[in-house]
Design a protein around this motif. Structure first.
Motif, PDB file in Angstrom:
ATOM      1  N   LEU A 125       0.798  -1.221   0.000  1.00  0.00           N
ATOM      2  CA  LEU A 125       0.000   0.000   0.000  1.00  0.00           C
ATOM      3  C   LEU A 125       0.830   1.269   0.000  1.00  0.00           C
ATOM      4  CD1 LEU A 125      -2.910   1.046  -0.005  1.00  0.00           C
ATOM      5  CD2 LEU A 125      -2.612   1.422   2.437  1.00  0.00           C
ATOM      6  N   GLY A 126       1.967   1.266   0.657  1.00  0.00           N
ATOM      7  CA  GLY A 126       2.780   2.470   0.748  1.00  0.00           C
ATOM      8  C   GLY A 126       3.470   2.849  -0.553  1.00  0.00           C
ATOM      9  N   ILE A 127       3.342   2.034  -1.554  1.00  0.00           N
ATOM     10  CA  ILE A 127       3.993   2.281  -2.839  1.00  0.00           C
ATOM     11  C   ILE A 127       2.916   2.796  -3.790  1.00  0.00           C
ATOM     12  CG2 ILE A 127       5.365   1.231  -4.665  1.00  0.00           C
ATOM     13  CD1 ILE A 127       5.994  -1.028  -2.530  1.00  0.00           C
ATOM     14  N   SER A 128       2.950   4.092  -4.098  1.00  0.00           N
ATOM     15  CA  SER A 128       1.834   4.724  -4.804  1.00  0.00           C
ATOM     16  C   SER A 128       1.510   4.083  -6.143  1.00  0.00           C
ATOM     17  CB  SER A 128       2.082   6.224  -4.974  1.00  0.00           C
ATOM     18  OG  SER A 128       3.232   6.448  -5.760  1.00  0.00           O
ATOM     19  N   GLN A 129       2.515   3.680  -6.918  1.00  0.00           N
ATOM     20  CA  GLN A 129       2.252   3.064  -8.225  1.00  0.00           C
ATOM     21  C   GLN A 129       1.506   1.746  -8.046  1.00  0.00           C
ATOM     22  OE1 GLN A 129       5.727   2.210 -10.575  1.00  0.00           O
ATOM     23  NE2 GLN A 129       4.542   1.723 -12.391  1.00  0.00           N
ATOM     24  N   VAL A 130       1.890   0.964  -7.067  1.00  0.00           N
ATOM     25  CA  VAL A 130       1.213  -0.305  -6.803  1.00  0.00           C
ATOM     26  C   VAL A 130      -0.193  -0.033  -6.287  1.00  0.00           C
ATOM     27  CG1 VAL A 130       1.236  -2.407  -5.404  1.00  0.00           C
ATOM     28  CG2 VAL A 130       3.356  -1.549  -6.394  1.00  0.00           C
ATOM     29  N   ARG A 131      -0.319   0.924  -5.388  1.00  0.00           N
ATOM     30  CA  ARG A 131      -1.636   1.254  -4.838  1.00  0.00           C
ATOM     31  C   ARG A 131      -2.608   1.637  -5.952  1.00  0.00           C
ATOM     32  NH1 ARG A 131      -0.331   4.978  -1.053  1.00  0.00           N
ATOM     33  NH2 ARG A 131      -0.477   6.637  -2.563  1.00  0.00           N
ATOM     34  N   SER A 132      -2.151   2.454  -6.898  1.00  0.00           N
ATOM     35  CA  SER A 132      -3.058   2.919  -7.954  1.00  0.00           C
ATOM     36  C   SER A 132      -3.366   1.829  -8.980  1.00  0.00           C
ATOM     37  CB  SER A 132      -2.490   4.149  -8.650  1.00  0.00           C
ATOM     38  OG  SER A 132      -1.330   3.818  -9.384  1.00  0.00           O
ATOM     39  N   GLN A 133      -2.446   0.884  -9.185  1.00  0.00           N
ATOM     40  CA  GLN A 133      -2.639  -0.146 -10.194  1.00  0.00           C
ATOM     41  C   GLN A 133      -3.268  -1.434  -9.648  1.00  0.00           C
ATOM     42  OE1 GLN A 133      -2.100  -0.034 -13.528  1.00  0.00           O
ATOM     43  NE2 GLN A 133      -1.433   2.084 -13.400  1.00  0.00           N
TER      44      GLN A 133
END
Length: 136
Positions: A125-133
């Motif tokens: 979750l703390g990784i914005s690219q992963v969170r958005s994808q």
């Protein structure tokens, strides 16, 4: 993005992480990258996210976001080891993805479920690219 596509992408991403032997991960980032180069030279885990065609929501989506972070050395071996252990706590990649699917790939639902699935979702979750994808 459909639930089936998300499940496929998470399966790919978690499988790539799970392939790395634990004894390599405990040796650190350099050992992990060396193992990947020696054992999986064509792996997306080694891809440079800025130069890899197809990475991003148009093709890889969630898995591409995760794999790009690993290949770009933005996620260290210690974090990968924690993720690998959480995958094992959940019963393996297939079971982890089934649980995520059951939670509709929603971080809030995974967090509410608690335990290893909440911890696994929290690692990403703390990784914005992963969170958005990767999370609805």
């Amino acid at each position: 993005m459909s639930q089936q596509m998300l499940a496929t992408q998470w399966t790919i991403a978690l499988s790539h992480i799970n392939e790395i032997p634990e004894q390599v991960l405990v040796k650190g980032d350099r050992a992990t990258q060396e193992w990947l180069q020696a054992n999986r030279p064509n792996s997306p885990l080694l891809a440079n996210p800025g130069n890899q065609p197809g990475l991003g929501a148009s093709f890889w989506g969630c898995s591409g976001a995760i794999l790009a972070l690993i290949g770009g050395n933005l996620v260290g071996a210690a974090k990968l080891l924690k993720i690998k252990r959480l995958i094992n706590d959940l019963g393996g990649v297939t079971q982890a993805v089934r649980i995520m699917w059951g939670a509709s790939f929603s971080y809030e639902k995974m967090r509410a479920a608690g335990g290893a699935i909440a911890a696994l979702a929290g690692e990403f979750l703390g990784i914005s690219q992963v969170r958005s994808q990767c999370f609805n």
